[in-house]
Scaffold this active site. Structure first.
Site, short mmCIF file in Angstrom:
data_model
loop_
_atom_site.label_atom_id
_atom_site.label_comp_id
_atom_site.label_asym_id
_atom_site.label_seq_id
_atom_site.Cartn_x
_atom_site.Cartn_y
_atom_site.Cartn_z
N HIS A 1 -2.76 -1.09 -3.31
CA HIS A 1 -3.82 -0.23 -3.16
C HIS A 1 -3.81 0.86 -4.19
O HIS A 1 -2.78 1.59 -4.11
CB HIS A 1 -3.78 0.22 -1.71
CG HIS A 1 -4.06 -0.88 -0.73
ND1 HIS A 1 -4.29 -0.74 0.68
CD2 HIS A 1 -4.17 -2.29 -0.63
CE1 HIS A 1 -4.70 -1.75 1.21
NE2 HIS A 1 -4.56 -2.71 0.54
N ASP B 1 -4.10 -4.98 5.85
CA ASP B 1 -4.35 -5.92 4.82
C ASP B 1 -3.18 -6.68 4.41
O ASP B 1 -2.28 -6.34 4.85
CB ASP B 1 -4.68 -4.96 3.78
CG ASP B 1 -5.31 -5.95 2.62
OD1 ASP B 1 -5.87 -6.97 2.74
OD2 ASP B 1 -5.30 -5.22 1.36
N SER C 1 0.84 -1.10 -0.02
CA SER C 1 0.05 -0.16 0.01
C SER C 1 0.92 1.35 -0.08
O SER C 1 1.70 1.35 -0.81
CB SER C 1 -0.87 0.05 1.34
OG SER C 1 -1.83 1.24 1.36
#
Length: 274
Positions: free
Chosen positions: A63, A155, A34
């Protein structure tokens, strides 16, 4: 996946399901990142050996804002002899290739192909790395490898548990080398991460692990389900995500010629655009 079997079930039911999802005959490495991920991806792929085929496939889950075009494919192409693709729905996964998730999609691995799905969770609550890692673990079992790089939040943590539950291997970026350490720290806190390393140290360890765990790997195409089965595969992905159970493959038997090394994803050094 193991589970309780009702004694009234036909004895052949469980073996039929297990035999219906043949493993892709090489490890598949899912890499999630991310915030701060671009620098981590760059460090990872710049450390890949320039003159050796890795003998695995790489699937990158980053992401992204829904309307943001990823520059990751162009970045990775500078550092690898592998072909690099932005994923299209139903794309087969081939050895010595890298695949990058497109914006505003969830992605799953099923029967040798990458399936794209519309996200169901609201933006800000999506966990695309977990979603992909879990599908990879369910499909590839011990040949699933997960890597968690820089990012905020958690995540990837559920996906780490899924991969280790199938006897796969997991790496995480060492927190002191990240721009944002939330995701790696969360993964490491599970106690299941096999290696916590700087991204530039990961490729050598990865190559050593694969060589010891799997030996000399076949250079062949995955046994991917036919494109005409795409809609049914989407149903399988969603059912498997909800139930944890596998379902019969839609792919017919393939001849040896069809699964030979005709698909070669590495490029010559002369053809690389630096």
């Amino acid at each position: 996946m193991s589970g309780t079997t009702n004694q009234t079930d036909p004895p052949a039911a469980a073996p039929a399901v297990a035999a219906s999802a043949p493993l892709v005959p090489f490890p598949v490495v899912g890499i999630g990142a991310s915030a701060g991920g671009l620098a981590a991806f760059e460090a990872f792929f710049s450390a890949m050996p320039a003159d050796v085929d890795p003998g695995m496939a790489f699937v990158l889950v980053q992401h992204l804002a829904p309307d943001h075009k990823s520059i990751l494919a162009d970045l990775i192409r500078r550092y690898t002899r592998m072909q690099v693709f932005e994923v299209e729905d139903g794309m087969p996964v081939q050895v010595n290739c890298a695949y990058i998730i497109p914006p505003n999609h969830d992605m799953a691995f099923l029967n040798g192909r990458l399936q794209l799905l519309e996200p169901t969770a609201p933006r800000g609550q999506r966990l695309p790395i977990d979603f992909f890692f879990r599908s990879l673990a369910q499909d590839q079992h011990e040949r699933a490898i997960g890597i968690v790089l820089s990012g905020t939040g958690s995540d990837g943590t559920l996906g780490v548990r899924a991969i280790k539950g199938e006897a796969g291997m997991v790496m995480a970026q060492s927190p002191e080398t990240t721009e944002f350490d939330g995701m790696p720290r969360s993964a490491i806190a599970t106690g299941l991460v096999d290696y916590a390393l700087a991204p530039g140290e990961m490729p050598a360890r990865l190559m050593t692990y694969v060589a010891h765990a799997f030996g000399k790997l076949p250079r062949m195409a995955s046994q991917a389900a036919p494109l005409t089965a795409g809609a049914l595969n989407k149903i399988f992905v969603l059912l498997r995500a909800q139930t944890g159970h596998d379902f019969p493959s839609t792919s017919p038997p393939r001849s040896t010629a069809a699964s030979s090394g005709a698909w070669r994803c590495t490029r010559s050094r002369r053809s690389m655009a630096m």
